[in-house]
Design a protein around this motif. Sequence first.
Motif, PDB file in Angstrom:
ATOM      1  N   LEU A  48     -85.232 -44.570  10.981  1.00  0.00           N
ATOM      2  CA  LEU A  48     -84.443 -44.146   9.484  1.00  0.00           C
ATOM      3  C   LEU A  48     -84.804 -42.657   8.683  1.00  0.00           C
ATOM      4  CD1 LEU A  48     -85.103 -47.202   8.175  1.00  0.00           C
ATOM      5  CD2 LEU A  48     -82.881 -46.217   8.778  1.00  0.00           C
ATOM      6  N   ALA A  49     -86.090 -42.414   8.682  1.00  0.00           N
ATOM      7  CA  ALA A  49     -86.805 -41.105   8.033  1.00  0.00           C
ATOM      8  C   ALA A  49     -86.348 -40.003   9.232  1.00  0.00           C
ATOM      9  CB  ALA A  49     -88.502 -40.810   8.602  1.00  0.00           C
ATOM     10  N   VAL A  50     -85.615 -40.040  10.268  1.00  0.00           N
ATOM     11  CA  VAL A  50     -84.943 -38.835  11.385  1.00  0.00           C
ATOM     12  C   VAL A  50     -83.767 -39.109  10.461  1.00  0.00           C
ATOM     13  CG1 VAL A  50     -84.215 -37.768  12.906  1.00  0.00           C
ATOM     14  CG2 VAL A  50     -86.979 -38.246  12.922  1.00  0.00           C
ATOM     15  N   ALA A  51     -83.272 -39.979  10.105  1.00  0.00           N
ATOM     16  CA  ALA A  51     -81.992 -39.681   9.906  1.00  0.00           C
ATOM     17  C   ALA A  51     -81.659 -39.321   8.131  1.00  0.00           C
ATOM     18  CB  ALA A  51     -81.714 -41.127  10.327  1.00  0.00           C
ATOM     19  N   LEU A  52     -82.533 -39.432   7.190  1.00  0.00           N
ATOM     20  CA  LEU A  52     -82.684 -38.853   6.201  1.00  0.00           C
ATOM     21  C   LEU A  52     -83.038 -37.692   6.321  1.00  0.00           C
ATOM     22  CD1 LEU A  52     -82.654 -39.890   3.365  1.00  0.00           C
ATOM     23  CD2 LEU A  52     -85.253 -39.990   3.255  1.00  0.00           C
ATOM     24  N   MET A  53     -84.334 -36.965   6.848  1.00  0.00           N
ATOM     25  CA  MET A  53     -84.107 -35.492   7.586  1.00  0.00           C
ATOM     26  C   MET A  53     -82.860 -35.032   7.613  1.00  0.00           C
ATOM     27  SD  MET A  53     -86.903 -33.487   9.443  1.00  0.00           S
ATOM     28  CE  MET A  53     -86.069 -33.755  10.760  1.00  0.00           C
ATOM     29  N   VAL A  54     -81.969 -36.233   8.583  1.00  0.00           N
ATOM     30  CA  VAL A  54     -81.290 -35.002   9.463  1.00  0.00           C
ATOM     31  C   VAL A  54     -79.842 -34.599   7.832  1.00  0.00           C
ATOM     32  CG1 VAL A  54     -79.036 -35.128  10.773  1.00  0.00           C
ATOM     33  CG2 VAL A  54     -81.586 -35.512  11.575  1.00  0.00           C
ATOM     34  N   ILE A  55     -79.296 -35.849   7.595  1.00  0.00           N
ATOM     35  CA  ILE A  55     -78.258 -36.370   6.327  1.00  0.00           C
ATOM     36  C   ILE A  55     -78.923 -34.983   5.309  1.00  0.00           C
ATOM     37  CG2 ILE A  55     -77.650 -37.498   4.576  1.00  0.00           C
ATOM     38  CD1 ILE A  55     -78.268 -39.448   6.803  1.00  0.00           C
ATOM     39  N   VAL A  56     -80.108 -34.476   4.438  1.00  0.00           N
ATOM     40  CA  VAL A  56     -79.970 -33.971   3.602  1.00  0.00           C
ATOM     41  C   VAL A  56     -80.329 -32.588   3.823  1.00  0.00           C
ATOM     42  CG1 VAL A  56     -82.093 -33.652   2.254  1.00  0.00           C
ATOM     43  CG2 VAL A  56     -81.939 -35.984   2.650  1.00  0.00           C
ATOM     44  N   VAL A  57     -80.844 -31.896   5.415  1.00  0.00           N
ATOM     45  CA  VAL A  57     -80.697 -31.011   5.695  1.00  0.00           C
ATOM     46  C   VAL A  57     -79.229 -30.458   5.664  1.00  0.00           C
ATOM     47  CG1 VAL A  57     -81.745 -29.231   7.656  1.00  0.00           C
ATOM     48  CG2 VAL A  57     -83.226 -30.701   6.367  1.00  0.00           C
ATOM     49  N   PHE A  58     -78.163 -31.377   6.673  1.00  0.00           N
ATOM     50  CA  PHE A  58     -76.672 -30.928   6.868  1.00  0.00           C
ATOM     51  C   PHE A  58     -76.657 -30.831   5.222  1.00  0.00           C
ATOM     52  CE2 PHE A  58     -72.693 -31.931   7.772  1.00  0.00           C
ATOM     53  CZ  PHE A  58     -72.173 -31.500   9.058  1.00  0.00           C
ATOM     54  N   PHE A  59     -76.294 -31.646   4.552  1.00  0.00           N
ATOM     55  CA  PHE A  59     -75.431 -31.828   3.959  1.00  0.00           C
ATOM     56  C   PHE A  59     -75.768 -30.842   2.814  1.00  0.00           C
ATOM     57  CE2 PHE A  59     -73.977 -35.962   5.120  1.00  0.00           C
ATOM     58  CZ  PHE A  59     -72.781 -35.761   5.022  1.00  0.00           C
TER      59      PHE A  59
END
Length: 420
Positions: free
Chosen positions: A284-295
């Motif tokens: 979940l932390a990886v997903a959060l970081m990827v989503i935040v950085v991406f968007f």
Amino acid sequence: MGMIILGLRNLLRNKVRLVLVAILIGVPFFLLLAMYSIGDAMQRQTTVLNENVNTVLQLRGRGSMGHVNMVGQDRLLPQDTLEKVRGIEHVRQAEPYLLAMAPITPPNFVMHVGLAPGAVKRLESHGEAGNPRIIAGRDFMPEDAGQDVAIIGQGYAEWAGIRPEDVGKATLTIDPTRTHPAIFGMDRPTRELRIIGMYASGYIFGDLQLFMPVETFRSIYGIDQGISWLFVNVDNVENVPVVAQRLQEAVGDVADILVPESAAVFTATTSQRVTQLTSVGGILAVALMVIVVFFVLLMIVRERAREIGTLKAIGASNGGVTTQFLTEAVALTLLGGALGLLLFRGIGEIVTGRLFALSIGPFLPSHYRPLFESLAINSNLSASTLALVIAVAVLAAVIGSAYGVWQAVKLSPLEAMKHE
């Protein structure tokens, strides 16, 4: 090269945006580092537990409690059992004990235990527990072997009238001739033992024991051969079933083997559940970081569509524009990652420790919870872990920026400027 420099210079064009983006990237970066540290600590703690929690098997004479003077329960293990057990693979330690019962008034029993001076002082009915706290005097030392000395539980001491301040001078008389319906007398002389220590176990029956060197026990009760209890410490909880099977093959039908099934239950339930929870948290932390950085970086690129159109209008190539924005995106990500790392190094151990206690603690059985409350969170991450986290963040930044730039560069300069 010029577009790379331009991309780096663009970082300082808007300092407020730089700070906000760095914080937005730094927070999920911090959370990811926290989850990695929790996972690492959990792995280390699980390893310790697998090696130390319930890895002890107990052997005693078939159908017997193994007490040398208990009516119908005085069958002992043969003396050669000890050597047979020590020769089995994965056996880390084998500790023999001799036990005798003694009646006290009011009607109750106390336990006399003979053990090697360095062995665990195990408590009756709680064989896997041991080494209770010494509250007065001292513990056994190697030179106490064969000497007339003993360590007494505070409950037994209270019955005998021995106070903590008397330890070191007080003596206790052992009388093997005393009987009770459950205890048969032994025609042996009395012996006075000097009390060198007093312990407290935290529960009533645990405090009603007297520990003495095993050679002294044999001399008092006339037991030249045999073992009451043999505790076998296995090197890892995963090897307990294998060792139990080999013990049965080695000692045959002369022994009952008590296997700590709770160890297997712990490994199959609690340990696996905690590991699964930390793994899910990491994902979940990886997903959060990827989503935040991406968007975040996608929005930054889209906000600057007019700039992309202007660059194309003055002759910048699609590749040059892409290089500029990717350079800026990677630099922003590294700055955000540095902020997250500094935050983690500063308060990581405090925050992650509390986070772990709040999130995982409720899932732990009460008797294991104290072991995890002291979980050692380490804020010093390995280079490989840090590199992996940075690589994931940079990859998300590159994909997010590249996607936004790709959408913009497809347009003509005029369309790009109108698209903003």
